[in-house]
Design an enzyme around this catalytic site. Structure first.
Site, PDB file in Angstrom:
ATOM      1  N   GLU A   1      74.381 131.259  45.745  1.00  0.00           N
ATOM      2  CA  GLU A   1      74.411 132.096  46.330  1.00  0.00           C
ATOM      3  C   GLU A   1      74.843 132.134  47.313  1.00  0.00           C
ATOM      4  OE1 GLU A   1      72.084 135.157  44.745  1.00  0.00           O
ATOM      5  OE2 GLU A   1      72.855 135.055  42.292  1.00  0.00           O
TER       6      GLU A   1
ATOM      7  N   GLU B   1      72.611 131.803  36.502  1.00  0.00           N
ATOM      8  CA  GLU B   1      71.562 132.155  36.681  1.00  0.00           C
ATOM      9  C   GLU B   1      71.615 133.660  36.041  1.00  0.00           C
ATOM     10  OE1 GLU B   1      69.669 133.451  40.408  1.00  0.00           O
ATOM     11  OE2 GLU B   1      69.907 131.165  41.238  1.00  0.00           O
TER      12      GLU B   1
HETATM   13  C1  FCB Z   1      69.060 135.470  42.639  1.00  0.00           C
HETATM   14  C2  FCB Z   1      68.239 134.081  43.263  1.00  0.00           C
HETATM   15  C3  FCB Z   1      66.922 133.441  42.219  1.00  0.00           C
HETATM   16  C4  FCB Z   1      66.148 134.834  41.845  1.00  0.00           C
HETATM   17  C5  FCB Z   1      66.828 135.925  41.769  1.00  0.00           C
HETATM   18  C6  FCB Z   1      66.609 136.932  41.104  1.00  0.00           C
HETATM   19  O1  FCB Z   1      70.081 136.026  43.634  1.00  0.00           O
HETATM   20  O2  FCB Z   1      69.426 133.155  43.218  1.00  0.00           O
HETATM   21  O3  FCB Z   1      66.150 133.004  43.746  1.00  0.00           O
HETATM   22  O4  FCB Z   1      65.508 135.619  43.256  1.00  0.00           O
HETATM   23  O5  FCB Z   1      67.963 136.589  42.152  1.00  0.00           O
END
Ligand code: FCB
Length: 476
Positions: free
Chosen positions: A199, A387
């Site tokens: 990210e 994620e």
């Molecule tokens: C994302 C991050 C990860 C975690 C989640 C909740 O943006 O990549 O490290 O903090 O959010």
């Protein structure tokens, strides 16, 4: 009215039949019962983590400090006053923790390497004990039949490099290259799946524009050069992996959110476009050879000051896959007083929608929308959801954690991933954020995202109902 009732009510009437395509588009025909087999045999299931959030061992065996070590020790930077010094102590309990992934019948462990564990000063001397730690993590994965998926950078630049400006200093290109040379040569024989960045927007905007994350810098004067150097490293990291790792599957990840107009009104369309360019397009489009989205986001024109001849070309890399990470949707509202963005995001709490403990809207269809959106870029070949997850207040009762809301969250989001897949999106895997409760950056330990509950006083682990749900869902 639920899906079944609706279909019954419509019956086979002419009007009902006419409505079918529309209902299909709205997801009414997503399978009521999710199953592993519906995703196909090749679909990969896993969990994602990040070094600073789980490892602890902050100064163990020669590790140097990262920006997060410094930042979390700074006054009032972390809402709860906590830090990641010990966290889940994964540095010592990695074998037991990796075993949970196996127990949940998953195949992938996504983790990041901590740059300052391997190169304590960021460049120069390599810390063999730091290198060895990830050798043990990788070998443990392989022994347990798990695929190690490595992210080279999940927000923890060495403090020694931050002292020289960190991501705002163009020298970061050579610092980062040196680090990626070391890790690809050390692990490339066993690690075949690589993600360059985690990210990029999150760490450059929250860390160098808003100052809420490490290193706590603010303003466009920091954000713009940090963003540009990150874009260059994103592509260069890909090239180094390609050169050093035989048969590598190379990707990079993005935070992706569906951006929609406040109350659906056209008057907010330009604001939506600007936020979309910032949130979803800023880092992927240069990699795809499209340059920065300056037309939609004029504020980004400031980047020209930092561009050198040949940079347009250097920003490009032909990734094998894109990692889509989704947590919520954003609603944008025009407001011409706001500099640059000319609008604001309307917080979910003010919209009276269901939220997680992070205050993020629960909006399963959002993951479908971002998958469709990213799949529409002609050069995006395949996608993994690298994620997706949620924080809810968990309670331990008689040795169990009944996190029903989290189970429902996964069911609803997975149904939307499947919907996108069934409509032709080449999504090949889904990694839960996250294996176990951990240090959630500026929020501290309060917001729990794990499939495994962690008691941070005793380091005791309990698999939550959501972990047990995956175990069952993924059982052969
Ligand atoms: C994302 C991050 C990860 C975690 C989640 C909740 O943006 O990549 O490290 O903090 O959010």
């Amino acid at each position: 009215m639920n899906r079944r009732e609706l279909l019954k009510a419509l019956g086979a009437t002419t009007a009902g039949i006419a409505l079918l395509p529309q209902l299909n588009a709205m997801g009414y025909f997503a399978p009521a019962e999710l199953s592993k087999s519906a995703f196909g045999d090749d679909f990969l299931w896993g969990v994602a983590t990040a070094a600073y959030q789980i490892e602890g061992g902050h100064n163990a065996d020669g590790k140097g400090p990262s920006v997060w070590d410094t930042f979390s020790h700074g006054k009032k930077n972390i809402k709860t006053g906590e830090n990641g010094d010990v966290s889940c102590d994964f540095y010592h309990s990695y074998a037991q923790d990796i075993d949970f992934i196996r127990q949940m019948n998953m195949q992938v462990f996504r983790f990041s390497t901590a740059w300052s564990r391997i190169l304590p000063q960021g460049t120069g001397a390599v810390n063999q004990k730091g290198l060895d730690f990830y050798n043990k993590v990788i070998d443990t994965c392989l022994e347990k039949g798990l695929q190690p998926w490595l992210t080279t950078y999940h927000w923890d630049i060495p403090q020694a490099l931050q002292d020289k400006g960190g991501w705002t200093n163009r020298d970061v290109l050579s610092w980062y290259n040196e680090y990626v040379e070391v890790i690809t040569k050390a692990y490339g024989d066993r690690v075949k799946n690589w993600m360059v960045m985690n990210e990029p927007l999150a760490f450059t905007a929250i860390g160098y524009l808003l100052g809420i994350h490490a290193p706590g810098k603010t303003g466009f004067k920091n954000f713009i050069p940090a963003a540009h150097h990150t874009t260059l490293c994103q592509a260069e990291g890909g090239r180094i992996i390609r050169r050093n790792v035989k048969d590598a599957n190379i990707g990079t990840t993005f935070s992706c959110s569906s951006i929609e107009p406040f109350k659906g009104k056209d008057v907010h369309a330009k604001t939506v476009e600007r936020w979309d360019a910032m949130v979803n397009r800023l880092f992927i489009e240069p990699a795809l050879g499209m340059g920065y989205p300056m037309e939609s986001l004029p504020a980004i024109k400031k980047v020209e000051k930092y561009m050198q001849p040949g940079d347009e070309e250097k920003m490009k890399f032909d990734f094998d896959f894109i990692g889509v990470q989704n947590y919520t949707r954003e609603i944008a509202r025009a407001n011409f007083i706001i500099p640059y963005m000319k609008g604001l995001q309307v917080p979910a709490k003010r919209r009276h929608v269901e939220t997680t403990e992070m205050g993020w809207e629960v909006y399963p269809e959002g993951i479908y929308k971002v998958l469709k959106k990213f799949a529409a870029y002609p050069n995006v070949k395949k996608i993994y959801v690298t994620e997706n997850g949620c924080a809810f207040p968990d309670v331990v009762e008689n040795g169990r954690v009944h996190d029903a809301k989290r189970v429902q969250f996964f069911k609803d989001y997975l149904a939307q991933v499947l919907r996108a897949k069934n409509e032709g999106v080449n999504v090949q895997g889904y990694f839960v954020w996250t294996l176990m409760d951990n240090f959630e950056w500026a929020e501290g330990y309060k917001t729990r995202f794990g499939l495994v509950h962690v008691d941070f006083k005793t380091q005791q682990r309990i698999m939550k109902d959501s972990g047990l749900w995956f175990k069952e869902f993924l059982a052969d």
